[in-house]
Scaffold this active site. Sequence first.
Site, mmCIF file in Angstrom:
data_model
loop_
_atom_site.group_PDB
_atom_site.id
_atom_site.type_symbol
_atom_site.label_atom_id
_atom_site.label_comp_id
_atom_site.label_asym_id
_atom_site.label_seq_id
_atom_site.Cartn_x
_atom_site.Cartn_y
_atom_site.Cartn_z
ATOM 1 C CG PHE A 249 -14.041 1.636 -1.771
ATOM 2 C CD1 PHE A 249 -14.917 2.550 -1.221
ATOM 3 C CD2 PHE A 249 -12.794 2.083 -2.142
ATOM 4 C CE1 PHE A 249 -14.560 3.876 -1.039
ATOM 5 C CE2 PHE A 249 -12.415 3.403 -1.955
ATOM 6 C CZ PHE A 249 -13.302 4.300 -1.401
ATOM 7 C CB CYS A 260 -4.078 8.172 -0.993
ATOM 8 S SG CYS A 260 -3.984 9.837 -0.381
ATOM 9 C CE LYS A 321 -12.170 11.893 -4.524
ATOM 10 N NZ LYS A 321 -12.207 11.299 -3.182
HETATM 11 C C1 UDX Z 1 -8.535 7.430 -0.427
HETATM 12 C C2 UDX Z 1 -9.245 6.814 0.773
HETATM 13 O O1 UDX Z 1 -10.633 6.640 0.462
HETATM 14 C C3 UDX Z 1 -9.103 7.733 1.987
HETATM 15 O O2 UDX Z 1 -9.695 7.113 3.118
HETATM 16 C C4 UDX Z 1 -7.610 7.951 2.252
HETATM 17 O O3 UDX Z 1 -7.418 8.795 3.372
HETATM 18 C C5 UDX Z 1 -6.967 8.565 1.016
HETATM 19 O O4 UDX Z 1 -7.156 7.709 -0.117
HETATM 20 P P1 UDX Z 1 -9.026 9.286 -2.254
HETATM 21 O O5 UDX Z 1 -7.684 8.911 -2.787
HETATM 22 O O6 UDX Z 1 -9.393 10.702 -2.106
HETATM 23 O O7 UDX Z 1 -9.207 8.610 -0.751
HETATM 24 O O8 UDX Z 1 -10.074 8.657 -3.245
HETATM 25 P P2 UDX Z 1 -11.268 7.626 -3.198
HETATM 26 O O9 UDX Z 1 -12.528 8.358 -3.215
HETATM 27 O O10 UDX Z 1 -11.042 6.631 -2.128
HETATM 28 O O11 UDX Z 1 -11.079 6.891 -4.629
HETATM 29 C C6 UDX Z 1 -9.776 6.431 -4.954
HETATM 30 C C7 UDX Z 1 -9.806 5.845 -6.357
HETATM 31 O O12 UDX Z 1 -10.518 4.605 -6.338
HETATM 32 C C8 UDX Z 1 -10.459 6.725 -7.419
HETATM 33 O O13 UDX Z 1 -9.670 6.690 -8.609
HETATM 34 C C9 UDX Z 1 -11.796 6.019 -7.674
HETATM 35 O O14 UDX Z 1 -12.214 6.183 -9.039
HETATM 36 C C10 UDX Z 1 -11.429 4.564 -7.425
HETATM 37 N N1 UDX Z 1 -12.558 3.730 -7.016
HETATM 38 C C11 UDX Z 1 -13.178 4.008 -5.839
HETATM 39 C C12 UDX Z 1 -12.924 2.653 -7.809
HETATM 40 O O15 UDX Z 1 -12.348 2.422 -8.869
HETATM 41 N N2 UDX Z 1 -13.939 1.843 -7.394
HETATM 42 C C13 UDX Z 1 -14.610 2.079 -6.229
HETATM 43 O O16 UDX Z 1 -15.538 1.324 -5.925
HETATM 44 C C14 UDX Z 1 -14.225 3.199 -5.428
#
Ligand code: UDX
Length: 441
Positions: A249, A260, A321
């Site tokens: 992250f 979320c 994503k």
């Molecule tokens: C998230 C949490 O990870 C999960 O634990 C919770 O239960 C629900 O919300 P999710 O929404 O499925 O899960 O997506 P995630 O894979 O966490 O990515 C969320 C967003 O962050 C995406 O748009 C992704 O592109 C963005 N992201 C993620 C970044 O911009 N940078 C990162 O380093 C990681």
Amino acid sequence: MKISVIGTGYVGLIQSVGLSKLGFEVTGIDIDERKIKKLNSGISTLHEEQLEEELKLFINENLKFTSSYESINDSNIVFLCVGTPQDDFGNADLKFLYSAVESVKKYIGDKPKTVVIKSTVPVGTCRKIKEILKDYPVEVISNPEFLREGIAFKDFFEPERIVLGVENPENIETINLLKRVYNHFEKKGVPFVISSWETSELIKYASNAFLATKISFINEISKFSDIVGADIKTVGKAMGMDDRIGPKFLNAGIGYGGSCFPKDVKALGKQFESFELESKLINATESINQTQTTWFFENKIKKYYGDVSGKTFAVLGLAFKPFTDDLRESKAIELINILLKNGAIVKGFDYIEKARENTINKYTLSDSKSLGYSLHILDELNDTLFNVDGIIIATEYDFDKENWSELKNLVNNPVIFDGKNVMDSKTLKSLGYTYFGIGKN
Ligand code: UDX
């Protein structure tokens, strides 16, 4: 042990199929008859890895779906997995949850029941639900989920912790009932966190808000990195080598989307406000994320072309994503809207067919119809790139694996704007592309 699961969305369907795979007799309940019909014929209503093949194994064996709440009567445990979407003011909207609680009341019968709140709910909600059910033989437990979309079934079977919030941590009987449900995980050594209701509810919000804050932090640093010529990928990598920070992250880009993070960060901020507490950091996480895509458009795309009106762009990635069909709060869609509002023509592509379909529907059925006239969704990457004036990476697929030497012959102008910093800029430049990342050269 018979278990009812109310709600067959991203959480409920995973919970129903997961528990049936663990051997329990599960009844999934939803008011949407169309969904019920599809699920009972073994068709998944979600784009989730593994889910459909698992559903087919257990449906009409120890798993069934119904729109009738009567099945609650036979169940020992009722999981509430209904959606708690954001209302117009940013608060969590609990109307579906309280409606499900009323239905539980109606069909609860006289046998003691355990009602498990798995939906993401504001701190204090379990206590309110217990109050609503105070005249019934019901225990209420908070059991938040930590599932990531697209790999939720995997996350169900590989939890890093199981959180159980109870009215009274000395209430061993209720805790042991849930430990029987999650015995498979206890045997694998998954740690249980037993807490009060409020502690459990806050663990969920704080976990999501922190992950979102990590992303907004690296996004803020990426803008500075851009100006001083540092390399944000190396900054993030070296930061993550400190196990107090951790490597995940810390990928800078045009911001986070999904159903979320945006919702939960806003809802947590609203909860602070409701207690007249200022939430500086939570608000900062949100405002950085709200401006990151516009910053990218203004400082990278518009800065290069001056005026994008009449220019044609390939936007690669549509969902929030990779490997999902979910456009909710997608930054790719936000960027497409900015381009269209500035008079650009957009050709959109995503490897997931359902994501392409959902995008087409979004622009033909909703109020963005007028914007949709300059948007074309293509099924093939080559067709998407044909004759474009610029290429924009908007979802973090591994687009690097494509043959950019060949693809270069299709485009009008070999310029790549990498909104997710996923491309190998050195190789692209050697092929004759102009490359723009965020805090990445
Ligand atoms: C998230 C949490 O990870 C999960 O634990 C919770 O239960 C629900 O919300 P999710 O929404 O499925 O899960 O997506 P995630 O894979 O966490 O990515 C969320 C967003 O962050 C995406 O748009 C992704 O592109 C963005 N992201 C993620 C970044 O911009 N940078 C990162 O380093 C990681």
